[in-house]
Design a protein around this motif. Structure first.
Motif, mmCIF file in Angstrom:
data_model
loop_
_atom_site.group_PDB
_atom_site.id
_atom_site.type_symbol
_atom_site.label_atom_id
_atom_site.label_comp_id
_atom_site.label_asym_id
_atom_site.label_seq_id
_atom_site.Cartn_x
_atom_site.Cartn_y
_atom_site.Cartn_z
ATOM 1 N N TRP A 290 0.813 -1.209 0.000
ATOM 2 C CA TRP A 290 0.000 0.000 0.000
ATOM 3 C C TRP A 290 0.845 1.256 0.000
ATOM 4 C CZ3 TRP A 290 -5.375 -0.218 -0.210
ATOM 5 C CH2 TRP A 290 -5.922 -1.501 -0.092
ATOM 6 N N GLY A 291 0.279 2.294 -0.577
ATOM 7 C CA GLY A 291 0.888 3.611 -0.506
ATOM 8 C C GLY A 291 -0.194 4.626 -0.166
ATOM 9 N N TYR A 292 0.185 5.873 -0.049
ATOM 10 C CA TYR A 292 -0.777 6.915 0.333
ATOM 11 C C TYR A 292 -0.197 8.227 -0.157
ATOM 12 C CZ TYR A 292 -4.786 7.693 3.541
ATOM 13 O OH TYR A 292 -6.015 7.913 4.100
ATOM 14 N N ALA A 293 -1.048 9.164 -0.504
ATOM 15 C CA ALA A 293 -0.539 10.473 -0.910
ATOM 16 C C ALA A 293 -0.126 11.231 0.350
ATOM 17 C CB ALA A 293 -1.616 11.244 -1.658
ATOM 18 N N PRO A 294 1.097 11.772 0.377
ATOM 19 C CA PRO A 294 1.558 12.433 1.607
ATOM 20 C C PRO A 294 0.613 13.520 2.137
ATOM 21 C CG PRO A 294 3.410 12.022 0.161
ATOM 22 C CD PRO A 294 2.186 11.624 -0.609
ATOM 23 N N LEU A 295 0.014 14.324 1.252
ATOM 24 C CA LEU A 295 -0.885 15.370 1.766
ATOM 25 C C LEU A 295 -2.137 14.774 2.422
ATOM 26 C CD1 LEU A 295 -1.305 18.489 2.012
ATOM 27 C CD2 LEU A 295 -2.614 18.377 -0.103
ATOM 28 N N ASP A 296 -2.556 13.589 1.959
ATOM 29 C CA ASP A 296 -3.723 12.949 2.574
ATOM 30 C C ASP A 296 -3.469 12.559 4.032
ATOM 31 O OD1 ASP A 296 -5.648 13.129 0.560
ATOM 32 O OD2 ASP A 296 -4.947 11.324 -0.449
ATOM 33 N N LYS B 237 4.305 -7.098 -5.237
ATOM 34 C CA LYS B 237 4.592 -6.647 -6.606
ATOM 35 C C LYS B 237 3.719 -5.450 -6.990
ATOM 36 C CE LYS B 237 4.901 -10.104 -9.647
ATOM 37 N NZ LYS B 237 4.328 -11.354 -10.217
ATOM 38 N N TYR B 238 2.716 -5.196 -6.167
ATOM 39 C CA TYR B 238 1.786 -4.101 -6.453
ATOM 40 C C TYR B 238 1.597 -3.257 -5.198
ATOM 41 C CZ TYR B 238 0.856 -6.908 -10.524
ATOM 42 O OH TYR B 238 1.019 -7.608 -11.680
ATOM 43 N N ALA B 239 1.222 -2.012 -5.423
ATOM 44 C CA ALA B 239 0.907 -1.144 -4.286
ATOM 45 C C ALA B 239 -0.361 -0.364 -4.618
ATOM 46 C CB ALA B 239 2.052 -0.183 -4.013
ATOM 47 N N MET B 240 -1.328 -0.439 -3.715
ATOM 48 C CA MET B 240 -2.603 0.248 -3.923
ATOM 49 C C MET B 240 -2.577 1.586 -3.180
ATOM 50 S SD MET B 240 -5.596 -0.705 -5.272
ATOM 51 C CE MET B 240 -7.312 -0.904 -5.090
ATOM 52 N N PHE B 241 -3.051 2.633 -3.853
ATOM 53 C CA PHE B 241 -3.120 3.968 -3.241
ATOM 54 C C PHE B 241 -4.569 4.447 -3.228
ATOM 55 C CE2 PHE B 241 1.284 5.908 -3.511
ATOM 56 C CZ PHE B 241 1.936 4.789 -3.995
ATOM 57 N N SER C 105 2.100 0.473 -9.245
ATOM 58 C CA SER C 105 1.105 1.088 -8.372
ATOM 59 C C SER C 105 -0.277 1.027 -9.008
ATOM 60 C CB SER C 105 1.475 2.548 -8.109
ATOM 61 O OG SER C 105 2.688 2.610 -7.390
ATOM 62 N N ILE C 106 -1.282 0.872 -8.158
ATOM 63 C CA ILE C 106 -2.670 0.965 -8.597
ATOM 64 C C ILE C 106 -3.246 2.127 -7.803
ATOM 65 C CG2 ILE C 106 -4.911 -0.201 -8.709
ATOM 66 C CD1 ILE C 106 -3.325 -2.874 -8.673
#
Lengths: 406, 209
Positions: free
Chosen positions: A206-212, A259-263, A298-299
């Motif tokens: 998983w990832g996330y937008a830093p401003l979020d 292999k994937y990261a969902m944002f 990334s997705i």
């Protein structure tokens, strides 16, 4: 002869991977949904899906068996807990484990970010993320100085009833560790059930937008958009400071073989192109690029309407991953991103909840005629959660339409 | 002053517009006129949103500026002096605890001249019925963010109709609402943004523009 679970899983995985790799799969893959319909289909409540593992497993299995999408979103309820990932960002072995707030974790932390069925809200209501304001504007300098320290030592004691004092925190973190270890067995069982039904393993980080992080967990959504106008330099510096730790967290997953990261994104729709390009996108892009460099695709779920920012996706390297859209016109997006970015989305969940099988059939036919050519498309619901009273024949109609026209 | 204030609000100059409005009132300006300027500015912000020139962050900031100016302006306006376009009972439906969409819409629809009775979030069907019976609004506004709200909207509309309430128009709103949901719920109108919602509320009470 019916395909074995193994064959089915292999076929589904190849289909999804081909689309993400911008190739033409054997047919257009269809991403499943979960939501209130999953417990309702078995006569259970949302409370059961948050606190009763046996019922969660049973309900998910029944739904996934009877409605065979190429991937499933049914299962364990977890809400965004990225603020905890930031607090633990120095420890790659721990930060990924904090990604979701489940029912038991909510009880242990006493967090004020979420509301759970059978706790703050009715047993029938789904668990909901509400966020909140746990930082004042004059504290931006502390956040900029050391985001991990500020979040761990100042924000979390305010945001969690059971982390208010260091003594409480000791007990809470031990309990949390025990719960994570305990729930591992259930996760394994859930994975086994997936494999038996022919759902492919999809090693997802998983990832996330830093401003979020600032909007969802520190200042609140309304406040952060006001802060951008009132203290632009501070917001920018804070976002930059968080970015470094966000990258570390997102990369920590690769050690588990993802292999994937969902944002899941939140503020993208709120911002004008000018603000998006100044405060949001450059930092999100850094995280996506850091993952791209180590071969992780990334997705990115672009929540709401993303039309105004579509062109910025072309700034990423070709084949970086998939852009998952909610309300953005996927036909338009596909035209622009063809050969560069896999496009996901296209099905309004309201059509499944309120339409008829004939309408769904026609909708899927018309849509796929436009987006299927050339591959690189995954059919997916704009919101992957269907209401409890969604007509079952509509779900079947969707799956059949993809078989026919995909 | 009026033109300058109008431009400052529309241009999102929070500090400048509040300062100017304060100065105007302190120098003996007409509060009613001030209210009018602010309302017109909010109308233009809504138009800009519908045209795709402004986005949600501008709606939030616009609502914030309007609220700040009203805080010191409204006490100078006598009850009944400003005519209302109509009354709205507004709430987020049962099982949904989100308020952001409801609150943005509330700021703009109030600025447009409606009286809003905000009954909160996670409002059960029977509470909607009770509040509507008590306040006799022209419009009932239901908000939801999550898809669970779709089922709740349907049940709430049914409960309102079953209670024999037929003279109030029903508008549903929220990020996941569309024509499909309007039909499913049996509402009169739908909007997935605040500006459209305000425009439709005016139409529902027969006000032009």
């Amino acid at each position: 002869m019916a395909k074995s679970a193994q064959e089915l899983a292999k076929e589904r995985l190849a289909r999804i991977e081909a689309a993400i790799n911008l190739q033409e799969p054997d047919r257009v893959p269809v991403w499943g949904f979960g939501g209130d319909i999953v417990p309702a289909y078995s006569g259970y409540t949302n409370y059961d899906m948050c606190y009763d593992e046996e019922k969660t497993l049973k309900a998910s299995e029944k739904f996934m068996r009877d409605f065979p999408f190429d991937s499933s979103m049914a299962g364990i309820t977890g809400l965004d807990g990225r603020v905890f990932c930031m607090a633990f960002a120095e420890y790659d072995d721990l930060s990924p484990l904090m990604t979701f707030i489940t029912g038991p974790i909510h009880d242990i932390l006493g967090d004020k970010y979420t509301r759970f069925p059978g706790r703050e809200i009715d047993k029938t209501a789904p668990a909901q993320f509400i966020g909140g304001t746990f930082m004042e504007p004059d504290e931006y300098d502390q956040l900029i100085e050391d985001p991990v320290k500020f979040i761990a030592e100042t924000v979390l004691p305010r945001a969690c009833r059971n982390l208010e004092t260091p003594r409480q925190a000791m007990a809470t973190w031990v309990r949390l560790g025990m719960e994570i270890a305990r729930s591992g067995a259930f996760m394994a069982e859930f994975g086994k059930m997936n494999a038996e039904l022919g759902y492919p393993p999809f090693p997802m980080g998983w990832g996330y937008a830093p401003l979020d992080i600032i909007g969802d967990f520190l200042r609140g959504v309304s406040n952060v958009v006001l802060d951008i106008r009132r203290y632009p330099d501070k917001v920018k510096k804070a976002t930059e400071a968080i970015t470094e730790w966000m990258i570390k967290y997102a990369l920590a997953y690769t050690k588990m073989g993802t292999k994937y990261a969902m944002f899941p994104l939140h503020l993208n729709e709120y911002l004008s192109p000018k603000l998006y390009n100044e405060f949001y996108w450059p930092y999100l892009k850094k995280v996506i690029l850091a993952l791209h460099e180590v071969g992780v695709k990334s997705i990115v779920f672009f929540e709401g309407r993303h039309e105004q920012h579509l062109e910025t996706i072309l700034e990423l390297p070709k084949g970086w991953g998939a852009a998952y859209f909610e309300k953005t016109d996927v036909v338009k997006a596909k035209k622009l991103l063809q050969g560069h970015t896999c496009v996901m989305g296209g099905i309004p969940i309201t059509l499944i909840a309120g339409g008829t099988p004939a309408e769904i059939d026609k909708f899927v036919k018309d849509l796929l005629e436009q987006v299927k050519p050339g591959g690189g498309f995954i059919l997916a619901p704009g919101v992957a959660a269907a209401p409890a009273d969604t007509p079952l024949e509509n779900i079947t109609a969707l799956i059949e339409a993809v078989e026919k026209y995909g | 002053m009026q033109e300058e204030l109008f431009t400052k609000i529309v241009d999102m100059d929070e500090e400048g517009s509040i300062k100017l409005a304060k100065e105007y009132l302190e120098s003996g300006g007409n509060p009613q006129k001030l209210l009018e300027v602010c309302r017109n500015a909010m109308g233009v912000i809504g138009d800009k949103f519908e045209k795709g020139e402004y986005f949600l962050s501008e709606l939030i900031l616009g609502g914030e500026i309007f609220g700040s100016i009203m805080e010191f302006t409204l006490p100078h306006i006598k009850e009944g002096e400003s005519e209302k376009l109509g009354k709205i009972v507004l709430g987020t439906v049962k099982d949904d605890i989100h308020n952001i969409g409801k609150d943005i819409f509330k700021a703009f629809v109030e600025a447009a001249g409606f009286e809003v009775i905000d009954i909160g979030v996670d409002v059960p069907e029977e509470e909607f019925v009770k509040q509507v019976k008590e306040h006799k609004p022209d419009i009932i506004g239901m908000s939801c963010l999550i898809t669970a709200g779709i089922s709740s909207m349907k049940r709430t509309v049914e409960a309102i109709k079953a209670a024999g309430i037929t003279d109030a128009k029903i508008i549903i709103g929220g990020g996941r609402v569309d024509e499909e949901v309007r039909q499913l719920a049996g509402a009169d109108a739908w909007a997935d943004d605040a500006a459209k919602g305000v425009r439709l509320c005016k139409e529902l009470v027969g006000v032009k523009g």
